[in-house]
Design an enzyme around this catalytic site. Structure first.
Site, mmCIF file in Angstrom:
data_model
loop_
_atom_site.group_PDB
_atom_site.id
_atom_site.type_symbol
_atom_site.label_atom_id
_atom_site.label_comp_id
_atom_site.label_asym_id
_atom_site.label_seq_id
_atom_site.Cartn_x
_atom_site.Cartn_y
_atom_site.Cartn_z
ATOM 1 N N ASP A 1 -21.342 1.523 -7.454
ATOM 2 C CA ASP A 1 -20.422 0.858 -6.527
ATOM 3 C C ASP A 1 -21.227 0.077 -5.477
ATOM 4 O OD1 ASP A 1 -17.585 0.489 -5.293
ATOM 5 O OD2 ASP A 1 -18.844 1.230 -3.657
ATOM 6 N N LYS B 1 -14.946 -6.527 -5.192
ATOM 7 C CA LYS B 1 -15.928 -6.169 -6.218
ATOM 8 C C LYS B 1 -15.798 -4.678 -6.525
ATOM 9 C CE LYS B 1 -18.657 -3.719 -4.837
ATOM 10 N NZ LYS B 1 -18.841 -2.394 -4.146
ATOM 11 N N SER C 1 0.865 -1.171 0.000
ATOM 12 C CA SER C 1 0.000 0.000 0.000
ATOM 13 C C SER C 1 0.901 1.219 0.000
ATOM 14 C CB SER C 1 -0.885 -0.034 1.262
ATOM 15 O OG SER C 1 -2.101 0.609 1.060
ATOM 16 N N ARG C 2 0.546 2.234 -0.777
ATOM 17 C CA ARG C 2 1.454 3.382 -0.933
ATOM 18 C C ARG C 2 1.607 4.164 0.358
ATOM 19 N NH1 ARG C 2 -2.129 6.136 -5.274
ATOM 20 N NH2 ARG C 2 -3.428 5.756 -3.447
HETATM 21 P P1 NAP Z 1 -10.383 3.116 -0.265
HETATM 22 O O1 NAP Z 1 -10.251 2.986 1.201
HETATM 23 O O2 NAP Z 1 -10.600 4.477 -0.839
HETATM 24 O O3 NAP Z 1 -9.136 2.497 -1.067
HETATM 25 C C1 NAP Z 1 -8.404 1.388 -0.658
HETATM 26 C C2 NAP Z 1 -6.922 1.698 -0.745
HETATM 27 O O4 NAP Z 1 -6.468 1.510 -2.071
HETATM 28 C C3 NAP Z 1 -6.544 3.130 -0.435
HETATM 29 O O5 NAP Z 1 -6.486 3.363 0.943
HETATM 30 C C4 NAP Z 1 -5.186 3.266 -1.119
HETATM 31 O O6 NAP Z 1 -4.154 2.917 -0.202
HETATM 32 C C5 NAP Z 1 -5.223 2.227 -2.234
HETATM 33 N N1 NAP Z 1 -5.166 2.822 -3.560
HETATM 34 C C6 NAP Z 1 -4.343 2.449 -4.564
HETATM 35 N N2 NAP Z 1 -4.546 3.194 -5.645
HETATM 36 C C7 NAP Z 1 -5.496 4.059 -5.352
HETATM 37 C C8 NAP Z 1 -6.135 5.096 -6.077
HETATM 38 N N3 NAP Z 1 -5.820 5.374 -7.352
HETATM 39 N N4 NAP Z 1 -7.095 5.821 -5.452
HETATM 40 C C9 NAP Z 1 -7.433 5.565 -4.170
HETATM 41 N N5 NAP Z 1 -6.847 4.562 -3.436
HETATM 42 C C10 NAP Z 1 -5.901 3.837 -4.026
HETATM 43 O O7 NAP Z 1 -11.565 2.200 -0.834
HETATM 44 P P2 NAP Z 1 -12.387 1.028 -0.136
HETATM 45 O O8 NAP Z 1 -13.625 1.581 0.417
HETATM 46 O O9 NAP Z 1 -11.508 0.216 0.733
HETATM 47 O O10 NAP Z 1 -12.805 0.226 -1.456
HETATM 48 C C11 NAP Z 1 -11.899 -0.567 -2.189
HETATM 49 C C12 NAP Z 1 -12.677 -1.601 -2.966
HETATM 50 O O11 NAP Z 1 -13.445 -2.372 -2.036
HETATM 51 C C13 NAP Z 1 -13.694 -0.988 -3.958
HETATM 52 O O12 NAP Z 1 -13.730 -1.725 -5.138
HETATM 53 C C14 NAP Z 1 -15.022 -1.096 -3.226
HETATM 54 O O13 NAP Z 1 -16.120 -1.237 -4.107
HETATM 55 C C15 NAP Z 1 -14.807 -2.367 -2.414
HETATM 56 N N6 NAP Z 1 -15.670 -2.403 -1.225
HETATM 57 C C16 NAP Z 1 -15.733 -1.354 -0.371
HETATM 58 C C17 NAP Z 1 -16.613 -1.395 0.701
HETATM 59 C C18 NAP Z 1 -16.731 -0.265 1.703
HETATM 60 O O14 NAP Z 1 -17.596 -0.340 2.584
HETATM 61 N N7 NAP Z 1 -15.902 0.746 1.657
HETATM 62 C C19 NAP Z 1 -17.427 -2.512 0.896
HETATM 63 C C20 NAP Z 1 -17.287 -3.593 0.044
HETATM 64 C C21 NAP Z 1 -16.422 -3.518 -1.019
HETATM 65 P P3 NAP Z 1 -2.688 3.584 -0.383
HETATM 66 O O15 NAP Z 1 -2.914 5.058 -0.572
HETATM 67 O O16 NAP Z 1 -1.980 3.240 0.892
HETATM 68 O O17 NAP Z 1 -2.095 2.935 -1.603
#
Ligand code: NAP
Length: 310
Positions: A170, A92, A38-39
């Site tokens: 999403d 997903k 993770s970055r």
């Molecule tokens: P998030 O917290 O915004 O992103 C996950 C991590 O991915 C970020 O913290 C970041 O970590 C890394 N990353 C790498 N490239 C990135 C970019 N271009 N933009 C943003 N982040 C980037 O998102 P999330 O809510 O965990 O969701 C991630 C996936 O899980 C999605 O496909 C979503 O549909 C799925 N999901 C989410 C949930 C929910 O409740 N949030 C539920 C079920 C499924 P670094 O900056 O450390 O690299």
């Protein structure tokens, strides 16, 4: 003797990794979390790397990679991991485009490793009960209502508003994953209205109409502007009564009586399934929910609505 576990790494330590994946891996004897890529984030007690290539080179013993990044960046890492001969689990939606996921399917097959495209909502407590209840019934109508507050569930996540982030699809794709898991026939989209904030690239709301070859009226409403009570329901009318799968699949209510309910073990079920797939040398990539979303972007009428700001 110590139980054999699969060594796994997580890519993208963000909201879903912390809320669900890390606790689920801890609770699944089949896996041991060994590292993260993770970055900007790390997980205490395991090796942390800024990118996946460095992790893969440093840890040949890690056989499984779970990708928890946003969809726009998932393909490149999935490809890296598969080329390195690792089994891959995808959050997903499985990618930003259908064709990139097809490429991953071919690559996993060529490398003889597992590719698992997860749909966590399909493992909600009452989804299987709803599928069973519907078996053999004469379905006359389906109404999917998925209305939630984007500010509450996706605070500050800019990627959801960028092309490939899907906007309201999403969460909406979770509804479609449930509908396609319980419905006895394949549905296809026949019309859609997509509501785009004028300052964003992805929709904040969508109205979908499906064609059911079996004749039922099937529609879905997704809306991210819902404040107050949140709604994640699938209502199905049949000639034998009306079933409502509530709370994202947690509860099944038939003609006003709750017939199934349970607690949330969605991600533990996903990791159990992943270990099973690895053990049997199989892959599982069902793209049906993503077909419907792609169809909505292809067929949907675009409506401009008020700008969205956090
Ligand atoms: P998030 O917290 O915004 O992103 C996950 C991590 O991915 C970020 O913290 C970041 O970590 C890394 N990353 C790498 N490239 C990135 C970019 N271009 N933009 C943003 N982040 C980037 O998102 P999330 O809510 O965990 O969701 C991630 C996936 O899980 C999605 O496909 C979503 O549909 C799925 N999901 C989410 C949930 C929910 O409740 N949030 C539920 C079920 C499924 P670094 O900056 O450390 O690299």
């Amino acid at each position: 003797m110590a139980k054999h576990t699969l060594e796994i790494a997580i890519v993208g330590v963000g909201k879903i990794a912390r809320d669900q994946h890390i606790p689920a891996i801890s609770g699944t004897p089949a896996f041991t979390l060994k590292a993260t890529a993770s970055r900007n984030a790390q997980v205490g007690g395991v090796d942390g790397y800024g990118d996946l290539d460095t992790l893969l080179n440093a840890h040949p013993e890690i056989t499984c990679i779970s990708l928890c990044t946003p969809p726009q960046v998932r393909y490149a890492d999935a490809r890296r991991a598969l080329l390195a001969g690792r089994h891959v689990m995808l959050e997903k939606p499985p990618g930003a485009t259908l064709s990139e996921v097809h490429d991953l399917i071919s690559l996993a097959e060529a490398r003889g490793v597992t590719l698992f495209a997860t749909w966590h909502s399909r493992h909600a407590a009452s989804v299987a009960a709803a599928r069973d209840w519907l078996q053999g019934k004469d379905i006359t109508g389906v109404e999917v209502i998925w209305k939630e507050d984007v500010r509450r569930w996706h605070p500050g996540q800019e990627w959801i508003w960028q092309a490939g982030g899907l906007g309201v699809f999403d969460p909406g794709i979770n509804a479609l994953s449930v509908l396609s898991a319980i419905y006895p026939r394949a549905l296809h989209l026949s019309a859609a209205e997509l509501y785009f904030p004028e300052n964003r690239d992805t929709p904040i709301a969508a109205d979908l109409t499906f064609n059911d070859p079996g004749g039922a009226n099937v529609s879905a409403v997704f809306d991210w502007r819902q404040t107050g009570p949140q709604t994640w329901d699938v209502k199905i009318e049949t000639s034998d009564g009306t079933a409502i799968l509530r709370d994202g699949g947690a509860r099944l209510v038939v003609d006003g009586t709750e017939i199934s309910a349970g607690s949330d073990h969605e991600y533990r079920a996903l990791y159990a399934q992943f270990s099973e797939l690895v053990a049997t040398g199989a892959s599982d990539v069902d793209l049906t929910p993503m077909f419907h979303v792609a169809d909505a972007f292809t067929l949907g009428r675009r409506r401009a609505v008020a700008p969205f700001d956090w």
